[in-house]
Design an enzyme around this catalytic site. Structure first.
Site, PDB file in Angstrom:
ATOM      1  N   ARG A   1       0.912  -0.898  -0.402  1.00  0.00           N
ATOM      2  CA  ARG A   1      -0.243  -0.187  -0.108  1.00  0.00           C
ATOM      3  C   ARG A   1       1.223   0.778   0.113  1.00  0.00           C
ATOM      4  O   ARG A   1       1.556   1.452   0.924  1.00  0.00           O
ATOM      5  CB  ARG A   1      -1.219   0.072   1.014  1.00  0.00           C
ATOM      6  CG  ARG A   1      -1.889   0.901   1.844  1.00  0.00           C
ATOM      7  CD  ARG A   1      -3.160   1.654   2.806  1.00  0.00           C
ATOM      8  NE  ARG A   1      -3.830   0.314   1.781  1.00  0.00           N
ATOM      9  CZ  ARG A   1      -5.784   0.191   2.661  1.00  0.00           C
ATOM     10  NH1 ARG A   1      -5.624   1.260   3.222  1.00  0.00           N
ATOM     11  NH2 ARG A   1      -6.303  -0.079   1.659  1.00  0.00           N
TER      12      ARG A   1
ATOM     13  N   HIS B   1      -7.572   0.724  -6.289  1.00  0.00           N
ATOM     14  CA  HIS B   1      -8.040  -0.023  -4.876  1.00  0.00           C
ATOM     15  C   HIS B   1      -8.263  -1.204  -5.821  1.00  0.00           C
ATOM     16  O   HIS B   1      -9.267  -1.695  -5.828  1.00  0.00           O
ATOM     17  CB  HIS B   1      -8.674   0.727  -3.958  1.00  0.00           C
ATOM     18  CG  HIS B   1      -8.514   0.119  -2.729  1.00  0.00           C
ATOM     19  ND1 HIS B   1      -7.457  -0.427  -2.493  1.00  0.00           N
ATOM     20  CD2 HIS B   1      -9.175   0.177  -2.013  1.00  0.00           C
ATOM     21  CE1 HIS B   1      -8.070  -1.024  -1.273  1.00  0.00           C
ATOM     22  NE2 HIS B   1      -8.886  -0.339  -0.262  1.00  0.00           N
TER      23      HIS B   1
ATOM     24  N   GLN C   1     -10.169  -3.766  -2.982  1.00  0.00           N
ATOM     25  CA  GLN C   1     -11.522  -3.374  -3.115  1.00  0.00           C
ATOM     26  C   GLN C   1     -12.955  -4.188  -3.654  1.00  0.00           C
ATOM     27  O   GLN C   1     -13.699  -4.411  -3.309  1.00  0.00           O
ATOM     28  CB  GLN C   1     -11.353  -2.167  -2.693  1.00  0.00           C
ATOM     29  CG  GLN C   1     -13.290  -1.032  -1.936  1.00  0.00           C
ATOM     30  CD  GLN C   1     -13.084  -1.963  -0.251  1.00  0.00           C
ATOM     31  OE1 GLN C   1     -12.399  -1.892   0.114  1.00  0.00           O
ATOM     32  NE2 GLN C   1     -14.152  -2.476  -0.147  1.00  0.00           N
TER      33      GLN C   1
ATOM     34  N   ASP D   1     -17.502   6.777  -2.277  1.00  0.00           N
ATOM     35  CA  ASP D   1     -15.650   7.206  -1.171  1.00  0.00           C
ATOM     36  C   ASP D   1     -15.692   8.120  -0.717  1.00  0.00           C
ATOM     37  O   ASP D   1     -15.660   9.368  -0.639  1.00  0.00           O
ATOM     38  CB  ASP D   1     -14.594   6.902  -1.599  1.00  0.00           C
ATOM     39  CG  ASP D   1     -13.422   6.204  -1.724  1.00  0.00           C
ATOM     40  OD1 ASP D   1     -13.586   5.908  -0.055  1.00  0.00           O
ATOM     41  OD2 ASP D   1     -12.271   6.615  -1.694  1.00  0.00           O
TER      42      ASP D   1
ATOM     43  N   CYS E   1     -16.589   1.859   0.827  1.00  0.00           N
ATOM     44  CA  CYS E   1     -15.476   1.155   1.186  1.00  0.00           C
ATOM     45  C   CYS E   1     -14.680   1.416   2.577  1.00  0.00           C
ATOM     46  O   CYS E   1     -14.338   0.307   2.451  1.00  0.00           O
ATOM     47  CB  CYS E   1     -14.029   1.120  -0.129  1.00  0.00           C
ATOM     48  SG  CYS E   1     -13.437   2.769   0.110  1.00  0.00           S
TER      49      CYS E   1
ATOM     50  N   ARG F   1     -13.391  -8.541   2.192  1.00  0.00           N
ATOM     51  CA  ARG F   1     -11.904  -8.431   1.803  1.00  0.00           C
ATOM     52  C   ARG F   1     -11.322  -9.329   1.789  1.00  0.00           C
ATOM     53  O   ARG F   1     -10.530  -9.726   1.493  1.00  0.00           O
ATOM     54  CB  ARG F   1     -11.822  -7.288   2.709  1.00  0.00           C
ATOM     55  CG  ARG F   1     -12.074  -5.693   2.623  1.00  0.00           C
ATOM     56  CD  ARG F   1     -11.749  -5.171   0.873  1.00  0.00           C
ATOM     57  NE  ARG F   1     -10.682  -5.335   1.011  1.00  0.00           N
ATOM     58  CZ  ARG F   1      -9.462  -3.710   1.608  1.00  0.00           C
ATOM     59  NH1 ARG F   1     -10.105  -3.261   1.427  1.00  0.00           N
ATOM     60  NH2 ARG F   1      -7.863  -4.475   0.509  1.00  0.00           N
TER      61      ARG F   1
HETATM   62  N1  NVA Z   1     -10.038   6.727  -1.288  1.00  0.00           N
HETATM   63  C1  NVA Z   1      -9.920   6.729  -0.249  1.00  0.00           C
HETATM   64  C2  NVA Z   1      -9.773   4.827   0.019  1.00  0.00           C
HETATM   65  C3  NVA Z   1      -9.372   4.292   1.283  1.00  0.00           C
HETATM   66  C4  NVA Z   1      -9.496   2.669   1.544  1.00  0.00           C
HETATM   67  C5  NVA Z   1      -8.210   6.609   0.061  1.00  0.00           C
HETATM   68  O1  NVA Z   1      -7.434   6.239  -0.996  1.00  0.00           O
HETATM   69  O2  NVA Z   1      -7.548   7.318   0.937  1.00  0.00           O
HETATM   70  N1   CP Z   2     -11.750   0.085   2.831  1.00  0.00           N
HETATM   71  C1   CP Z   2     -10.407  -0.448   2.935  1.00  0.00           C
HETATM   72  O1   CP Z   2      -8.739  -0.475   2.057  1.00  0.00           O
HETATM   73  O2   CP Z   2      -9.938   0.294   4.071  1.00  0.00           O
HETATM   74  P1   CP Z   2      -8.449   0.517   5.010  1.00  0.00           P
HETATM   75  O3   CP Z   2      -7.974   1.473   4.870  1.00  0.00           O
HETATM   76  O4   CP Z   2      -8.906   0.345   6.234  1.00  0.00           O
HETATM   77  O5   CP Z   2      -7.593  -1.162   4.447  1.00  0.00           O
END
Ligand code: NVA
Ligand code: CP
Length: 301
Positions: A104, A131, A134, A219, A259, A287
């Site tokens: 990540r 992502h 997800q 989101d 998500c 997930r």
């Molecule tokens: N768009 C959000 C998704 C979090 C799971 C982010 O990148 O923070």
């Molecule tokens: N939806 C998602 O990826 O959540 P986290 O940021 O908690 O991993």
């Protein structure tokens, strides 16, 4: 055969993705039956997190243990990542010691470079661009509630961000229509939209995008790394809230997904996310099951 990575939904064929969702549903049933299934015994997943996470970390770590393997959490604070070791070197070293690496990070280009130097599968656990994990969970959740998503209409309301981009790729791979309503300055990447052709349609008005939709998705307005833009974004996105009025435009049987983490009162009202059309807790749980299917696909012998 060269090593398979999962950096975006386009790394698997539509057939492979379909089978993976079916497998996720089966693994979920086995889990419910407490059936022991350990195809990844002695396998190790390294989990590199340059951003925070609850769902992704817990699901990958639990999933590896349930499959008989082990997961290792690595943060930049206590590895040489955070001290500037070239990621090409980290990828070569780590991939000689573990069986898969989940990353990540921020720039998508970083995970692409990392994967190019990794001798084992690399999984995108969120970048600024995509992502995909997800979307596996979202597609599983849809399938469990409604069956095939082929030909359905999905409305994505809000930021043209990593989730929006993954929904665009999902529209291609799972063959559904995607309506997107995002503010002018927060549109999704034009090339990603263009590659989806007829499957994606951009709307100026959120209510128009939601009209007749079978699934409504949103989101956060400010993603990880954009925290300082929060106040500015709250103003720009105010008209893009998923609320009862917007859900009323969608099909009466429409589902709602997010998500998570969610900001009630911003991108979604409590009434919607905690209401009867919301399937966010199934979505979050999935997930675990979807990623177990992915790990089995990429890692098991
Ligand atoms: N768009 C959000 C998704 C979090 C799971 C982010 O990148 O923070
Ligand atoms: N939806 C998602 O990826 O959540 P986290 O940021 O908690 O991993």
């Amino acid at each position: 055969m060269s090593v398979r990575h999962f950096l975006s939904l386009l790394d698997l064929s539509a057939e492979e993705l379909g089978r993976l969702i079916e497998r996720a549903i089966e693994l979920k049933q086995w889990q419910r039956q407490s059936r022991l299934y350990e195809p990844l015994k002695n396998k190790v997943l390294a989990m590199v997190f340059e951003k925070s996470s609850t769902r992704t970390r817990v699901s990958f770590e639990s999933g590896m243990v349930q499959l008989g393997g082990h997961a290792m959490f690595l943060s930049p604070r206590d590895t040489q990542f955070g001290r500037g070791e070239p990621l090409e070197d980290s990828a070569r070293v780590m991939s000689r010691m573990v069986d898969a690496i989940m990353v990540r990070t921020f720039e998508h280009e970083k995970i692409e470079r990392f994967a190019a130097y990794s001798a084992c599968p690399v999984i995108n656990a969120l970048t600024d661009l995509y992502h995909p994990c997800q979307l596996l969970a979202d597609m599983q959740t849809w399938c469990e509630h409604r069956g095939s998503i082929r030909g359905a209409t999905v409305a994505f309301i809000g930021d043209g961000n990593n989730m929006c981009h993954s929904y665009i790729n999902a529209a291609r791979q799972f063959d559904f229509q995607l309506h997107i309503a995002a503010p002018a300055q927060y549109q999704p990447d034009a090339a990603i939209v263009a590659a989806a052709g007829e499957r994606v349609k951009l709307f100026d008005q959120p209510l128009a995008a939601a009209a007749g939709a079978d699934l409504v998705v949103t989101d956060v307005w400010a993603s990880m790394g954009q925290e300082e833009e929060q106040h500015e974004r709250e103003k720009v996105f105010a008209a893009y809230q998923v609320n009862a009025q917007l859900m009323a435009q969608a099909d009466k049987d429409a589902l709602f997904m997010h998500c998570l983490p969610a900001h009630r009162g911003e991108e979604v009202t409590a009434e919607v996310i905690d209401g009867a059309q919301s399937v966010v807790w199934d979505e979050a749980e999935n997930r675990l099951h979807a990623q177990k299917a992915l790990l089995e696909f990429l890692v098991s012998d």
